[in-house]
Write a protein that holds these residues in place. Structure first.
Motif, PDB file in Angstrom:
ATOM      1  N   GLN A 364       0.835  -1.201   0.000  1.00  0.00           N
ATOM      2  CA  GLN A 364       0.000   0.000   0.000  1.00  0.00           C
ATOM      3  C   GLN A 364       0.870   1.252   0.000  1.00  0.00           C
ATOM      4  N   ARG A 365       1.989   1.209   0.725  1.00  0.00           N
ATOM      5  CA  ARG A 365       2.890   2.366   0.747  1.00  0.00           C
ATOM      6  C   ARG A 365       3.515   2.592  -0.632  1.00  0.00           C
ATOM      7  N   ILE A 366       3.919   1.512  -1.272  1.00  0.00           N
ATOM      8  CA  ILE A 366       4.486   1.650  -2.625  1.00  0.00           C
ATOM      9  C   ILE A 366       3.418   2.175  -3.580  1.00  0.00           C
ATOM     10  N   ALA A 367       2.191   1.637  -3.457  1.00  0.00           N
ATOM     11  CA  ALA A 367       1.102   2.096  -4.320  1.00  0.00           C
ATOM     12  C   ALA A 367       0.807   3.569  -4.089  1.00  0.00           C
ATOM     13  N   HIS A 368       0.893   4.003  -2.835  1.00  0.00           N
ATOM     14  CA  HIS A 368       0.659   5.419  -2.541  1.00  0.00           C
ATOM     15  C   HIS A 368       1.704   6.289  -3.229  1.00  0.00           C
ATOM     16  N   ALA A 369       2.961   5.822  -3.226  1.00  0.00           N
ATOM     17  CA  ALA A 369       4.014   6.574  -3.917  1.00  0.00           C
ATOM     18  C   ALA A 369       3.706   6.691  -5.409  1.00  0.00           C
ATOM     19  N   VAL A 370       3.143   5.635  -6.003  1.00  0.00           N
ATOM     20  CA  VAL A 370       2.750   5.674  -7.419  1.00  0.00           C
ATOM     21  C   VAL A 370       1.616   6.668  -7.622  1.00  0.00           C
ATOM     22  N   LEU A 371       0.622   6.662  -6.697  1.00  0.00           N
ATOM     23  CA  LEU A 371      -0.515   7.578  -6.831  1.00  0.00           C
ATOM     24  C   LEU A 371      -0.084   9.033  -6.736  1.00  0.00           C
ATOM     25  N   VAL A 372       0.917   9.312  -5.927  1.00  0.00           N
ATOM     26  CA  VAL A 372       1.431  10.684  -5.838  1.00  0.00           C
ATOM     27  C   VAL A 372       1.949  11.123  -7.197  1.00  0.00           C
ATOM     28  N   ARG A 373       2.647  10.247  -7.879  1.00  0.00           N
ATOM     29  CA  ARG A 373       3.166  10.570  -9.203  1.00  0.00           C
ATOM     30  C   ARG A 373       2.036  10.755 -10.207  1.00  0.00           C
ATOM     31  N   MET A 374       0.977   9.936 -10.086  1.00  0.00           N
ATOM     32  CA  MET A 374      -0.180  10.091 -10.981  1.00  0.00           C
ATOM     33  C   MET A 374      -0.824  11.459 -10.803  1.00  0.00           C
ATOM     34  N   GLU A 375      -0.991  11.869  -9.527  1.00  0.00           N
ATOM     35  CA  GLU A 375      -1.614  13.163  -9.259  1.00  0.00           C
ATOM     36  C   GLU A 375      -0.742  14.299  -9.774  1.00  0.00           C
ATOM     37  N   GLN A 376       0.572  14.152  -9.641  1.00  0.00           N
ATOM     38  CA  GLN A 376       1.477  15.184 -10.146  1.00  0.00           C
ATOM     39  C   GLN A 376       1.395  15.298 -11.663  1.00  0.00           C
ATOM     40  N   ALA A 377       0.994  14.185 -12.312  1.00  0.00           N
ATOM     41  CA  ALA A 377       0.867  14.180 -13.773  1.00  0.00           C
ATOM     42  C   ALA A 377      -0.518  14.633 -14.227  1.00  0.00           C
ATOM     43  N   GLY A 378      -1.372  15.026 -13.280  1.00  0.00           N
ATOM     44  CA  GLY A 378      -2.690  15.546 -13.641  1.00  0.00           C
ATOM     45  C   GLY A 378      -3.815  14.542 -13.561  1.00  0.00           C
ATOM     46  N   GLU A 379      -3.551  13.293 -13.153  1.00  0.00           N
ATOM     47  CA  GLU A 379      -4.612  12.305 -13.017  1.00  0.00           C
ATOM     48  C   GLU A 379      -5.290  12.454 -11.651  1.00  0.00           C
ATOM     49  N   ALA A 380      -6.452  11.822 -11.504  1.00  0.00           N
ATOM     50  CA  ALA A 380      -7.206  11.899 -10.236  1.00  0.00           C
ATOM     51  C   ALA A 380      -7.560  10.486  -9.767  1.00  0.00           C
ATOM     52  N   PRO A 381      -6.573   9.696  -9.357  1.00  0.00           N
ATOM     53  CA  PRO A 381      -6.844   8.321  -8.909  1.00  0.00           C
ATOM     54  C   PRO A 381      -7.545   8.306  -7.555  1.00  0.00           C
ATOM     55  N   ASP A 382      -8.327   7.253  -7.325  1.00  0.00           N
ATOM     56  CA  ASP A 382      -8.996   7.108  -6.030  1.00  0.00           C
ATOM     57  C   ASP A 382      -8.462   5.871  -5.305  1.00  0.00           C
ATOM     58  N   ASP A 383      -9.135   5.520  -4.193  1.00  0.00           N
ATOM     59  CA  ASP A 383      -8.666   4.385  -3.386  1.00  0.00           C
ATOM     60  C   ASP A 383      -8.675   3.080  -4.156  1.00  0.00           C
ATOM     61  N   ARG A 384      -9.634   2.943  -5.077  1.00  0.00           N
ATOM     62  CA  ARG A 384      -9.697   1.703  -5.852  1.00  0.00           C
ATOM     63  C   ARG A 384      -8.466   1.548  -6.733  1.00  0.00           C
ATOM     64  N   VAL A 385      -7.980   2.656  -7.252  1.00  0.00           N
ATOM     65  CA  VAL A 385      -6.763   2.612  -8.069  1.00  0.00           C
ATOM     66  C   VAL A 385      -5.578   2.203  -7.203  1.00  0.00           C
ATOM     67  N   GLN A 386      -5.509   2.751  -5.974  1.00  0.00           N
ATOM     68  CA  GLN A 386      -4.395   2.396  -5.084  1.00  0.00           C
ATOM     69  C   GLN A 386      -4.406   0.905  -4.777  1.00  0.00           C
ATOM     70  N   ASP A 387      -5.592   0.343  -4.507  1.00  0.00           N
ATOM     71  CA  ASP A 387      -5.678  -1.092  -4.240  1.00  0.00           C
ATOM     72  C   ASP A 387      -5.237  -1.905  -5.448  1.00  0.00           C
ATOM     73  N   THR A 388      -5.609  -1.419  -6.642  1.00  0.00           N
ATOM     74  CA  THR A 388      -5.227  -2.130  -7.864  1.00  0.00           C
ATOM     75  C   THR A 388      -3.704  -2.097  -8.046  1.00  0.00           C
ATOM     76  N   VAL A 389      -3.106  -0.945  -7.805  1.00  0.00           N
ATOM     77  CA  VAL A 389      -1.645  -0.822  -7.931  1.00  0.00           C
ATOM     78  C   VAL A 389      -0.949  -1.710  -6.901  1.00  0.00           C
ATOM     79  N   ALA A 390      -1.499  -1.775  -5.679  1.00  0.00           N
ATOM     80  CA  ALA A 390      -0.883  -2.598  -4.632  1.00  0.00           C
ATOM     81  C   ALA A 390      -0.850  -4.064  -5.019  1.00  0.00           C
ATOM     82  N   ARG A 391      -1.793  -4.471  -5.907  1.00  0.00           N
ATOM     83  CA  ARG A 391      -1.816  -5.872  -6.360  1.00  0.00           C
ATOM     84  C   ARG A 391      -1.062  -6.075  -7.664  1.00  0.00           C
TER      85      ARG A 391
END
Length: 709
Positions: A364-391
């Motif tokens: 989950q921590r690694i996925a959160h780091a990915v989501l931070v990069r997504m948001e910096q790139a202009g995307e708007a990921p939610d919790d479901r995206v974080q769970d998907t990245v964690a898997r």
């Protein structure tokens, strides 16, 4: 006045409502109370839950509670429904949970094992644990606690046959020992351990009613009732904090299964049916135990330093990230560099959480780091995206490389079989000699094929707790605690991290090489430092001549303990028989015949090595014998007890075979003398020591009250 006799006419006027025949009035109240209890049970049996439950799950749960209530309301024919009565000078008032809202001056209350009320809800018997019952145990001439009179009842079976009054507020009546109380204490022990609810003494009652907020340690000499105190404390806490303990659970831990069978009827007799029992070995029974360590290996494995060895070994699996984690989603690639992964790993390690919990948090921590990069790139990921990245496959691979799973049993298997692995994690903790003592001569190939010992199972339990937190109970009673190793204390302690514990034991009865030296040290290993330590030295079971004889060993086995005393008025039988070696077995059998000629249970206690031969001699002589923990009866009263299983058991008469063999059966003299102390203090009414070899030096002087021949 003996418990089986009718009462001596009371010089004081009968209490209001008793008439000219107080005994008849009390019998009538007993009959009415039994009828009321039957009505309470009938009401519970008649409950219809068909229209009050939303689904079948709720129905099953509610029906289970009703069934437990019905079972708890059983009227045990040979168990007195009430054993005492309190006549107050003024109205003490009753909590609604006790069945009423108060009374008038001069009202009396019957004290029993459970609450009983009539059809109007008025109390007929008050639970012994209720606050209004407390003066039954603590009131005295010096502090009558507003009592005019305390009455004790004597029973034969379930029939009320006697009563005895103490007029606590009458200055003309002298302080005296209760004959009924004495008779109950000295009543022969046939069958399993019984409750002491009718005979709890003031110092015991203080421990029983101690609050649930703190832990209590009871240092109790033989016969002081420490086991009974611990069991009654559980019953009291369940009464005072039932909802809390119903959620969190309670557990009684004993030294062996024989002991647990011996005590298993005490709590049900008090109406408590849900308390679980276990031994330390069964608590940590994650692997099959098929081997036994020698004393040196067991001592090292049981040492608290092994906890740090295991902690190092578990956390050694965490590695530094060697490459970045790259997550591919659609046409985009998101990269978390190795240095950032290291920061995440370091943060999780610093949080001081379990290895497994940290491993579950890592993706989950690694996925959160990915989501931070997504948001910096202009995307708007939610919790479901974080769970998907964690898997994501890349995240899973990074977690496996950095924070691999740890199997506790395989970890201990490697520690005990791989000298280099053990040395790496025991550096500065265990000496080379200690490491060599715990290493297996031949490493096992697998967890299943390994010949695990009891101490190994405790190590696995420790490793399991390092990986995933052990659930905590609300209250734990730990009996015969003096024999536990520091690692065993830790195993018990992690099962009550958020709850409390009642520790029961006797330093003088420690019979393991790693036996407890001080309770303060033991409480530290349990995770309960600073807990109250109470000492019980007044015995109720062992005849005073016997306890005085056994206490000759105290300077050698526990020099800091005070010698126990006994309030038993019965002199008891105490005899030491010196015989020739060739007639030892025959003399032991003769002593058993003598003991069986008296009323009560008989225990033949012998060194473990002597037990097979004695069993054969008993069979040849036509004397059937039971194994420890098997219930005695009028037809089967003789139990053959190996010395190593005698702890916690008691018999009316004990025949002790060859004390020197008991001492010699242990790895060192102190442990052997402690084992002998345990065996000497098992009798309730009489002790016969039969020996051919010389007695231990501290016992050679002729004892007061002992017939020596």
């Amino acid at each position: 006045m003996p418990a089986h006799a009718h009462p001596v006419p009371d010089p004081h006027a009968p209490a209001a409502g008793e008439g000219a025949d107080p005994l008849r009035s009390e019998r009538d109240h007993l009959a009415a109370s039994r009828a009321a209890l039957r009505a309470m049970r009938a009401d519970a049996e008649a409950l219809n839950i068909a229209d009050v439950t939303a689904n079948w799950v709720n129905a099953e749960v509610l029906q289970g509670e009703i069934d437990a209530r019905i079972k708890a309301l059983a009227d045990l024919a040979h168990t007195p429904l009430f054993f005492g009565r309190l006549d107050y000078l003024h109205a003490p008032g009753l909590d609604p949970s006790e069945g009423g809202a108060g009374g008038h001056g001069g009202e009396n209350f019957y004290i029993g094992r459970r609450h009983v009320h009539d059809a109007h809800g008025d109390p007929m018997v008050i639970d012994w644990r209720a606050p209004v019952s407390q003066p039954f145990y603590r009131a005295s001439k010096k502090d009558p606690m507003d009592l005019r009179m305390r009455r004790r009842f004597g029973y034969t079976g379930g029939e009320l046959t006697a009563y005895e009054d103490e007029h606590l507020s009458d200055p003309a009546e002298a302080e005296r020992t209760s004959a009924l109380l004495q008779a109950e204490i000295e009543r022969p022990r046939v069958g399993p351990m019984r409750d002491i609810v009718a005979t709890i003494q003031p110092e015991q009652d203080e421990i029983v009613r101690a609050g649930i907020g703190g832990s209590v340690c009871v240092q109790g000499a033989p016969g002081t009732g420490k086991t009974a105190v611990g069991l009654h404390r559980v019953a009291y806490l369940l009464y005072a904090h039932r909802e809390r303990l119903a959620r969190s659970g309670t557990l009684v831990i004993g030294p062996n299964d024989s002991f647990l069978r011996y005590i298993e009827q005490v709590l049900p007799a008090l109406g408590e049916l849900e308390v679980k029992q276990a031994t330390v070995d069964s608590l940590v029974g994650h692997v099959e135990v098929r081997a036994k360590d020698d004393a040196a290996a067991a001592s090292v494995k049981g040492d608290a330093r092994m906890a740090e060895v295991l902690r190092r070994a578990v956390w050694s699996h965490v590695a530094s990230p060697e490459e970045a984690c790259v997550v591919v989603r659609g046409s985009r690639r998101w990269r978390v560099p190795a240095y950032e992964l290291q920061e995440i790993v370091d943060e999780l390690r610093e949080r001081d959480i379990r290895y497994g919990a940290a491993r579950e948090a890592l993706p989950q921590r690694i996925a959160h780091a990915v989501l931070v990069r997504m948001e910096q790139a202009g995307e708007a990921p939610d919790d479901r995206v974080q769970d998907t990245v964690a898997r994501n496959v890349a995240v899973k691979a990074a977690v496996k490389a950095v924070w691999p799973p740890v199997d506790p049993a395989k970890l201990v298997l490697r520690l005990l079989g791989d000298a280099e692995f053990l040395a790496a994690h025991a550096e500065g903790l265990l000496t080379p000699e200690e490491q060599k003592a715990v290493l297996w001569a031949k490493p096992a190939r697998s967890v299943k094929s390994a010949r695990w010992s009891s101490a190994d199972a405790v190590l696995i339990d420790e490793a399991m707790d390092l990986v995933a937190r052990t659930p905590s109970l609300g209250h734990v009673v730990l009996d015969e605690a003096q024999d536990l190793s520091p690692m065993q204390y830790r195993a018990v302690g992690r099962r009550c991290t958020t709850g409390s514990v009642t520790v029961l034991g006797d330093i003088a009865q420690g019979t393991t090489p790693w036996a407890t030296d001080t309770w303060e040290e033991a409480l530290g290993h349990l995770g309960k430092p600073g807990s109250v330590v109470e000492e019980l030295t007044q015995g109720f079971r062992v005849p005073r001549e016997v306890i005085a004889y056994a206490s000759r060993l105290l300077p050698a086995i526990a020099p800091d303990l005070r010698e126990a005393t006994s309030i038993r008025e019965a002199a008891g039988d105490f005899e030491i028989r010196r015989v020739r070696p060739e007639v030892l077995d025959a003399s032991v059998l003769a002593a058993c015949h003598d003991a069986l000629g008296k009323e009560g249970s008989v225990g033949l206690i012998a060194a473990d090595a002597r037990v097979p031969g004695l069993r054969a001699a008993l069979e040849e002589a036509g004397l059937p014998c039971l194994a420890p923990g098997e219930e005695t009866s009028a037809e089967a009263r003789l139990t053959l007890v190996p010395a190593t299983l005698a702890k916690g058991l008691e018999y009316d008469y004990v025949v002790l075979d060859e004390p020197a063999a008991i001492v010699d059966g242990e790895p060192d003299e102190r442990t052997g003398l402690r084992r002998l102390y345990v065996c000497l203090t098992r009798p309730v009414s009489g002790l016969t020591v039969v020996h051919a070899a010389e007695l231990p030096e501290r016992l050679t002087a002729e004892g007061e009250g002992a017939a020596v021949r």
